[in-house]
Design an enzyme around this catalytic site. Structure first.
Site, PDB file in Angstrom:
ATOM      1  N   LYS A  42       0.816  -1.216   0.000  1.00  0.00           N
ATOM      2  CA  LYS A  42       0.000   0.000   0.000  1.00  0.00           C
ATOM      3  C   LYS A  42       0.850   1.266   0.000  1.00  0.00           C
ATOM      4  O   LYS A  42       0.322   2.357  -0.038  1.00  0.00           O
ATOM      5  CB  LYS A  42      -0.922   0.019   1.225  1.00  0.00           C
ATOM      6  CG  LYS A  42      -2.055  -0.971   1.158  1.00  0.00           C
ATOM      7  CD  LYS A  42      -3.008  -0.749   2.315  1.00  0.00           C
ATOM      8  CE  LYS A  42      -4.246  -1.598   2.195  1.00  0.00           C
ATOM      9  NZ  LYS A  42      -5.188  -1.340   3.301  1.00  0.00           N
ATOM     10  N   ARG A  91     -17.962   0.777   6.200  1.00  0.00           N
ATOM     11  CA  ARG A  91     -18.464   2.118   5.872  1.00  0.00           C
ATOM     12  C   ARG A  91     -19.574   2.082   4.830  1.00  0.00           C
ATOM     13  O   ARG A  91     -20.389   2.993   4.769  1.00  0.00           O
ATOM     14  CB  ARG A  91     -17.329   2.996   5.330  1.00  0.00           C
ATOM     15  CG  ARG A  91     -16.302   3.395   6.345  1.00  0.00           C
ATOM     16  CD  ARG A  91     -15.271   4.289   5.684  1.00  0.00           C
ATOM     17  NE  ARG A  91     -14.741   3.649   4.497  1.00  0.00           N
ATOM     18  CZ  ARG A  91     -13.467   3.306   4.318  1.00  0.00           C
ATOM     19  NH1 ARG A  91     -12.582   3.589   5.223  1.00  0.00           N
ATOM     20  NH2 ARG A  91     -13.082   2.714   3.221  1.00  0.00           N
TER      21      ARG A  91
END
Length: 161
Positions: A42, A91
């Protein structure tokens, strides 16, 4: 039975959404380990040691929460910590679909590990580390998205790039 939960993530940086989920998990479980993944793929803004240090400051308000960095498979880390619950924040439905796939994989690899999805509070559902980094990279104010001290650390880090 002592319930030890892992709340894993990259936490680059730790957001108010993460802080809320840590607080909620701390009220549900005997012990919570904020498990910070190295995640070199990442390309994190902060090194693992920096993310651990920042998270330790944020998590110091809860006596049953500790922070640990790890590299490798999450399931291996969960075993090494004798964790019996994995907490994942959700989320959106996109998050749910992805996390549900991961949960199925975790069940295959470690059947004794229970996966618990905690939905984000609606006012925090738009907050992600990726978006916070993007706003910060363009000079925006991120103070309303991260715990105190994190915004300063992000801006300091970006000013040294």
């Amino acid at each position: 039975m002592h319930t030890r939960a892992l709340f894993p993530g990259t936490f680059d940086p730790l957001t108010l959404g993460h802080q809320d989920l840590i607080s909620r998990a701390a009220s549900l479980f005997d012990e919570v380990i904020v498990a910070i993944a190295m995640s070199p793929g990442k390309r994190p803004l902060f090194a693992l040691a920096e993310r651990v240090s920042l998270a330790q400051v944020v998590c110091s308000e809860w006596g049953n929460v500790r922070v640990a960095g790890f590299d490798g498979l999450l399931i291996d880390f969960a075993r090494s910590q004798n964790a019996n619950v994995l907490v994942r924040g959700i989320r959106s439905m996109t998050d749910f679909d992805y996390e549900n796939q991961l949960a199925g994989m975790y069940r295959q690899l470690m059947p004794s590990l229970e996966v618990l999805f905690l939905p984000a509070r609606s006012e925090l559902s738009c907050v992600s580390s990726t978006l916070v980094r993007e706003v910060a990279l363009h000079g925006g104010d991120i103070a309303s998205f991260v715990p105190p001290g994190i915004a300063d650390a992000v801006h300091r880090h970006l000013s040294h790039r």
